[in-house]
Design a protein around this motif. Structure first.
Motif, short mmCIF file in Angstrom:
data_model
loop_
_atom_site.label_atom_id
_atom_site.label_comp_id
_atom_site.label_asym_id
_atom_site.label_seq_id
_atom_site.Cartn_x
_atom_site.Cartn_y
_atom_site.Cartn_z
N GLY A 146 0.78 -1.22 0.00
CA GLY A 146 0.00 0.00 0.00
C GLY A 146 0.81 1.26 0.00
O GLY A 146 2.03 1.27 -0.19
N ASP A 147 0.09 2.36 0.21
CA ASP A 147 0.66 3.69 0.34
C ASP A 147 0.93 3.92 1.82
O ASP A 147 0.01 4.21 2.58
CB ASP A 147 -0.32 4.72 -0.23
N TYR A 148 2.19 3.81 2.19
CA TYR A 148 2.57 3.94 3.59
C TYR A 148 2.77 5.40 3.99
O TYR A 148 2.94 5.69 5.17
CB TYR A 148 3.86 3.16 3.86
N ASN A 149 2.81 6.30 3.05
CA ASN A 149 3.07 7.71 3.34
C ASN A 149 4.31 7.88 4.22
O ASN A 149 4.35 8.72 5.13
CB ASN A 149 1.85 8.36 3.99
N VAL A 150 5.33 7.07 3.92
CA VAL A 150 6.62 7.15 4.59
C VAL A 150 7.72 7.03 3.54
O VAL A 150 7.69 6.10 2.72
CB VAL A 150 6.80 6.04 5.65
N ILE A 151 8.66 7.96 3.56
CA ILE A 151 9.86 7.91 2.73
C ILE A 151 10.94 7.27 3.60
O ILE A 151 11.44 7.92 4.52
CB ILE A 151 10.27 9.32 2.28
N PRO A 152 11.32 6.02 3.34
CA PRO A 152 12.17 5.31 4.30
C PRO A 152 13.58 5.86 4.46
O PRO A 152 14.13 5.86 5.57
CB PRO A 152 12.23 3.88 3.73
N GLU A 153 14.21 6.32 3.35
CA GLU A 153 15.60 6.73 3.40
C GLU A 153 15.79 8.05 2.65
O GLU A 153 14.95 8.43 1.84
CB GLU A 153 16.50 5.68 2.75
N ASP A 154 16.94 8.68 2.88
CA ASP A 154 17.26 9.92 2.17
C ASP A 154 17.19 9.74 0.66
O ASP A 154 16.71 10.61 -0.07
CB ASP A 154 18.65 10.42 2.55
N ARG A 198 16.87 6.61 -7.70
CA ARG A 198 15.70 7.33 -8.21
C ARG A 198 14.52 6.36 -8.33
O ARG A 198 13.80 6.33 -9.33
CB ARG A 198 16.00 8.01 -9.55
N LEU A 199 14.35 5.60 -7.27
CA LEU A 199 13.31 4.57 -7.23
C LEU A 199 12.04 5.18 -6.64
O LEU A 199 11.70 4.97 -5.48
CB LEU A 199 13.79 3.39 -6.38
N TYR A 200 11.34 5.97 -7.44
CA TYR A 200 10.20 6.73 -6.97
C TYR A 200 8.88 6.07 -7.36
O TYR A 200 8.79 5.37 -8.37
CB TYR A 200 10.24 8.15 -7.54
N THR A 201 7.85 6.34 -6.55
CA THR A 201 6.50 5.82 -6.85
C THR A 201 5.45 6.92 -6.88
O THR A 201 4.30 6.66 -7.23
CB THR A 201 6.09 4.77 -5.79
N PHE A 202 5.82 8.14 -6.49
CA PHE A 202 4.88 9.27 -6.41
C PHE A 202 5.53 10.53 -6.95
O PHE A 202 6.69 10.82 -6.66
CB PHE A 202 4.47 9.50 -4.94
N TRP A 203 4.74 11.26 -7.75
CA TRP A 203 5.17 12.55 -8.29
C TRP A 203 3.99 13.51 -8.16
O TRP A 203 2.92 13.29 -8.72
CB TRP A 203 5.56 12.44 -9.76
N ASP A 204 4.19 14.61 -7.45
CA ASP A 204 3.12 15.57 -7.22
C ASP A 204 2.63 16.17 -8.53
O ASP A 204 3.37 16.21 -9.53
CB ASP A 204 3.63 16.68 -6.29
N TYR A 205 1.39 16.65 -8.51
CA TYR A 205 0.83 17.30 -9.70
C TYR A 205 1.43 18.69 -9.93
O TYR A 205 1.32 19.23 -11.03
CB TYR A 205 -0.69 17.43 -9.58
N PHE A 216 9.23 10.71 -5.01
CA PHE A 216 9.73 10.01 -3.83
C PHE A 216 9.02 8.67 -3.71
O PHE A 216 8.02 8.42 -4.39
CB PHE A 216 9.63 10.83 -2.56
N ARG A 217 9.57 7.81 -2.87
CA ARG A 217 9.07 6.43 -2.75
C ARG A 217 8.28 6.28 -1.46
O ARG A 217 8.83 6.34 -0.37
CB ARG A 217 10.25 5.45 -2.76
N ILE A 218 6.97 6.09 -1.61
CA ILE A 218 6.10 5.91 -0.45
C ILE A 218 5.18 4.69 -0.58
O ILE A 218 4.47 4.35 0.38
CB ILE A 218 5.24 7.17 -0.17
N ASP A 219 5.17 4.05 -1.73
CA ASP A 219 4.33 2.86 -1.96
C ASP A 219 5.20 1.62 -1.80
O ASP A 219 6.17 1.44 -2.55
CB ASP A 219 3.70 2.91 -3.34
N ASP A 248 -1.44 10.49 -9.14
CA ASP A 248 -0.09 10.99 -8.85
C ASP A 248 0.83 9.88 -8.35
O ASP A 248 2.02 10.11 -8.15
CB ASP A 248 -0.12 12.16 -7.87
N HIS A 249 0.30 8.68 -8.16
CA HIS A 249 1.09 7.50 -7.83
C HIS A 249 1.22 6.61 -9.05
O HIS A 249 0.28 6.51 -9.86
CB HIS A 249 0.43 6.68 -6.73
N ALA A 250 2.33 5.90 -9.17
CA ALA A 250 2.47 4.82 -10.15
C ALA A 250 2.19 3.49 -9.47
O ALA A 250 2.51 3.32 -8.28
CB ALA A 250 3.87 4.82 -10.74
N PRO A 251 1.61 2.54 -10.17
CA PRO A 251 1.47 1.20 -9.59
C PRO A 251 2.85 0.58 -9.36
O PRO A 251 3.78 0.82 -10.12
CB PRO A 251 0.70 0.43 -10.67
N VAL A 252 2.94 -0.23 -8.32
CA VAL A 252 4.16 -0.97 -8.03
C VAL A 252 3.80 -2.46 -8.00
O VAL A 252 2.84 -2.86 -7.33
CB VAL A 252 4.78 -0.57 -6.68
#
Length: 257
Positions: A146-154, A198-205, A216-219, A248-252
């Motif tokens: 799911g969407d954890y709404n957490v960016i684990p690392e820098d 650059r392993l991102y799953t979300f990009w703001d509009y 950033f990666r939150i999924d 604004d999310h990509a499927p993972v």
């Protein structure tokens, strides 16, 4: 078996994107988040027409999670996250599909920090950790997606400075996420892409984030040891983020043998 997590940012607004995705990728299991749809407005007919059966936990205009399975009915295990009987948010659902335990999670955003919303986020993560421990104790293949709404690392954000005051990037949020993972869960996407910065799953509009690849990666998909042993692939389907009127999310997606 292909298992996907996908924050739709509104299932009514993105229904065609979802149906196109199901047709193109043919996933076996899909965990959806942020449906923003009342129960009586959920497009179950269209989903079943695409060959999927579902269980869901929704509320009008906010939150909402579901689990879809191709050609079979998921067996509901848990509706809502236990531990707080007053929590009315539709953020957690858990099902059994062919012996695999699957949870679809939409973790609280928590902004702004220093408010009750951030406190709610951290308490919710404590409850999730307790539920995750119970699932691990069953010693079964399981995936918490799911969407954890957490960016684990820098390295999981395009800009540490831009996210410095965001609840998704606070040390407390990251520590709560680590406490869950350290129970014995495997972060599938990071495991199979250990060197991708650059392993991102979300990009703001806004602010041209998508064309600038300012994401950033939150999924996340966390696998129990029994599921991690079957892990064969993991990828971000960035093509879906580039479609017209996309979430604004990509499927993972992960692949399990």
């Amino acid at each position: 078996m292909k298992l996907v997590t996908y924050n739709l940012n509104g299932i009514r607004a993105r229904l065609q994107r979802l149906l196109e995705y199901l047709d193109r990728e043919q996933p076996d299991i899909v965990c959806l988040q942020e449906l923003k749809c009342a129960d009586d407005a959920l497009p179950i007919g269209e989903i079943e027409g695409a060959g999927y059966h579902a269980v869901w936990h929704v509320q009008k205009g906010f939150n909402g999670v579901a689990i879809l399975a191709k050609g079979k009915q998921p067996e509901l295990r848990q509706l809502g996250l236990p531990g707080d009987p007053d929590d009315s948010h539709s953020r957690y659902i858990e099902a059994d599909i062919d012996g695999l335990v699957v949870a679809s999670i939409y973790l609280p955003n928590g902004n702004p920090i220093g408010t009750e919303k951030f406190d709610y986020k951290l308490k919710w993560m404590d409850r999730l950790r307790e539920r995750a421990a119970s699932i691990l104790a069953e010693e079964r293949p399981a995936v918490l997606a799911g969407d954890y709404n957490v960016i684990p690392e820098d390295r999981d954000t395009f800009s540490r400075r831009a996210m410095a005051n965001n609840a998704l990037f606070q040390p407390e949020s990251q520590a709560a996420f680590r406490r869950i993972v350290n129970q014995g869960w495997t972060d599938a996407l990071r495991l199979l892409h250990p060197d991708d910065d650059r392993l991102y799953t979300f990009w703001d509009y806004t602010a041209g984030a998508w064309p600038r690849d300012a994401g950033f990666r939150i999924d996340h998909l966390l696998c129990s040891p029994q599921a991690a042993d079957r892990l064969r692939g993991a990828e971000v389907h960035k093509w879906a983020r580039g479609e017209e009127k996309a979430s604004d999310h990509a499927p993972v997606a992960i692949e399990l043998s």
